[in-house]
Design an enzyme around this catalytic site. Structure first.
Site, mmCIF file in Angstrom:
data_model
loop_
_atom_site.group_PDB
_atom_site.id
_atom_site.type_symbol
_atom_site.label_atom_id
_atom_site.label_comp_id
_atom_site.label_asym_id
_atom_site.label_seq_id
_atom_site.Cartn_x
_atom_site.Cartn_y
_atom_site.Cartn_z
ATOM 1 N N GLU A 1 89.671 53.100 97.826
ATOM 2 C CA GLU A 1 89.306 52.151 96.763
ATOM 3 C C GLU A 1 89.756 52.686 95.425
ATOM 4 O O GLU A 1 89.554 53.864 95.116
ATOM 5 C CB GLU A 1 87.793 51.906 96.756
ATOM 6 N N GLU B 1 81.326 55.775 98.916
ATOM 7 C CA GLU B 1 80.823 56.319 97.655
ATOM 8 C C GLU B 1 79.388 56.835 97.730
ATOM 9 O O GLU B 1 78.462 56.241 97.156
ATOM 10 C CB GLU B 1 80.955 55.267 96.547
#
Length: 461
Positions: free
Chosen positions: A287, A186
């Site tokens: 995720e 991320e």
């Protein structure tokens, strides 16, 4: 190195014996036949329509052979409510109780110190390395896939540390088909060029030791998997996929928002994922959560079903956040759970239901073995008491056998194409065969001698 095909080597050869002993000492053997034995190394590819997908080394890249694996992501390796599951017992319990095919090990990478006994890799690399090794080796033993995740939002500021970490991981575990490398979790609001500059450097380190699947994060918390279109990471093995993360209550799978990001537009995250795939990029959902993007909230059943339909339609592999009993709506386990006994939250029960549709048994494919190794024997056939060992190192196949007679040696690439066939009369003892004639790539060799047979997966670099 001599280019003669065969040389007899005395059984008392100390060098060969040491090589064989060393190879077998390094083996991590699976305790069952699981998804890795059935699918093999995960690899990127395009279907006949040019859409990016994930495939397995066993069947190769062909329509209908796309591979989707589903499982759990461990929580950040700092919290006691999570670290308990960074263990062989924790992984094995999730395999048994949740039917997972993949586990993601989200390792803290920086100088974090939360005064609870755990520090990030930057402050305590030994502890973090040991946690990672426990998870990786547990996954190999359970014959499931494992994502080695450099769990950082600013990995581009940790390039040298990341390179050192992945070098060690690739050297030690890159030979196993189980292993996937995730380089950047991320990224924040940084440009794709910044991410790519970092990823190019880390990929080059990994590729010195492994051709396994690599995952690279995309801008704004993995919300823009279309960003690399036309400017992909430099990967000599062409085995890099791009990550899409979502949280069901916060993100949308189709259409667009009523606002527009000045850089990336207003498309839904799912729409951006489709754009990436349709442009030939492979996408991996490393995720996702059942509730809000901050980890809180209550799972919305309808939104979760729509996201599941999206991932199943596109055969996207995934890891759910999180395998922990953190006090968050997206945690899978209740307080009181342990690495050997799981009690599920609303989120955990929902995810367990999705995982229940994973296969409950697997069949090892004929061109695959439980681990990928350049020096390790994997599958043994025959019930006699002959010593029959096969190892590969330094472009040389070594056969140690107490039997003698005609020996068949067949080498296949991962698409099943025959690359070498030999039949030779071998006496008992230790024999060597040069593999210098093979170009760089990944192969399986099958060695037969009477009732004995072994298969070894190896790489030529």
């Amino acid at each position: 190195m001599s280019h003669s095909i065969f040389k007899s080597i005395a059984l008392v050869s100390a060098m060969a014996s040491a090589l064989a002993a060393s190879a077998f000492a390094q083996t991590i053997a699976p305790t069952r036949v699981g998804p890795v034995s059935q699918y093999g190394q995960l690899m990127t590819g395009k279907n006949s329509q040019g859409k990016g997908q994930i495939y397995g080394g066993c069947e190769g890249v062909k329509d209908g052979a796309e591979v989707q694996v589903r499982g759990m992501s461990l929580y950040w390796s700092l919290m006691p409510q999570a670290v308990e599951f960074w263990s062989e017992e924790g992984v094995s319990t999730m395999v048994r109780d949740m039917n997972i095919q993949i586990v993601r090990a989200a390792m803290a990478t920086g100088n974090e110190d939360w005064n609870n006994g755990y520090k990030g890799y930057g402050s305590d690399p030994t502890t973090q390395m040991n946690l990672m090794k426990k998870v990786v080796e547990a996954a190999i033993k359970n014959d499931i896939y494992v994502i080695i995740d450099w769990h950082s939002h600013n990995a581009n500021e940790q390039t040298e540390s990341s390179k050192n970490f992945f070098k060690q991981m690739a050297q030690e575990y890159g030979k196993y088909d189980n292993v996937i490398f995730e380089l950047f979790n991320e990224p924040t609001d940084v440009s794709w060029s910044t991410i790519k500059t970092y990823a190019d450097q880390v990929v080059s380190v990994i590729r010195e030791y492994s051709d396994n699947l690599i995952l690279v994060g995309t801008p704004k918390w993995d919300q823009n998997p279309q960003a690399p279109i036309g400017n992909e990471v430099n990967d000599p093995k062409k085995n890099t996929a791009y990550t899409l993360h979502y949280y069901a209550n916060s993100h949308c799978w189709s259409g667009s928002y009523d606002w527009s990001d000045p850089t990336w537009g207003g498309d839904c995250e799912g729409t951006k994922g489709e754009k990436a795939m349709n442009a030939g990029l492979s996408v991996f959902v490393s995720e996702w959560g059942t509730a809000d993007a901050n980890g809180g909230g209550n799972p919305d059943q309808g939104r979760n079903k729509s996201w599941q339909d999206y991932m199943n339609t596109h055969k996207l592999s995934w890891a759910n956040w999180s395998a922990s009993y953190i006090s968050e709506g997206t945690a899978a386990f209740q307080g009181g759970s342990s690495k050997t006994s799981l009690q599920y939250t609303t989120s955990g029960n929902l995810v367990k239901g999705y995982l229940a549709t994973n296969p409950t048994s697997y069949t090892a494919c004929k061109a695959n073995v439980p681990e990928s190794s350049s020096s390790t024997a994997a599958l043994t056939f025959g019930t006699n008491k002959d010593i029959f060992n096969v190892t590969i190192a330094n472009h040389t196949l070594m056969l140690e056998s107490t039997a003698s007679g005609e020996t068949s040696i067949d080498v296949f690439d991962l698409l099943g194409n025959s690359r070498l066939q030999k039949k030779v009369q071998f006496a008992s003892g230790i024999q060597a065969m040069s593999l210098d004639m093979l170009p760089a790539g990944s192969y399986v060799v099958r060695v037969r001698q009477g009732a004995n047979m072994k298969q070894v997966r190896f790489q030529v670099r």
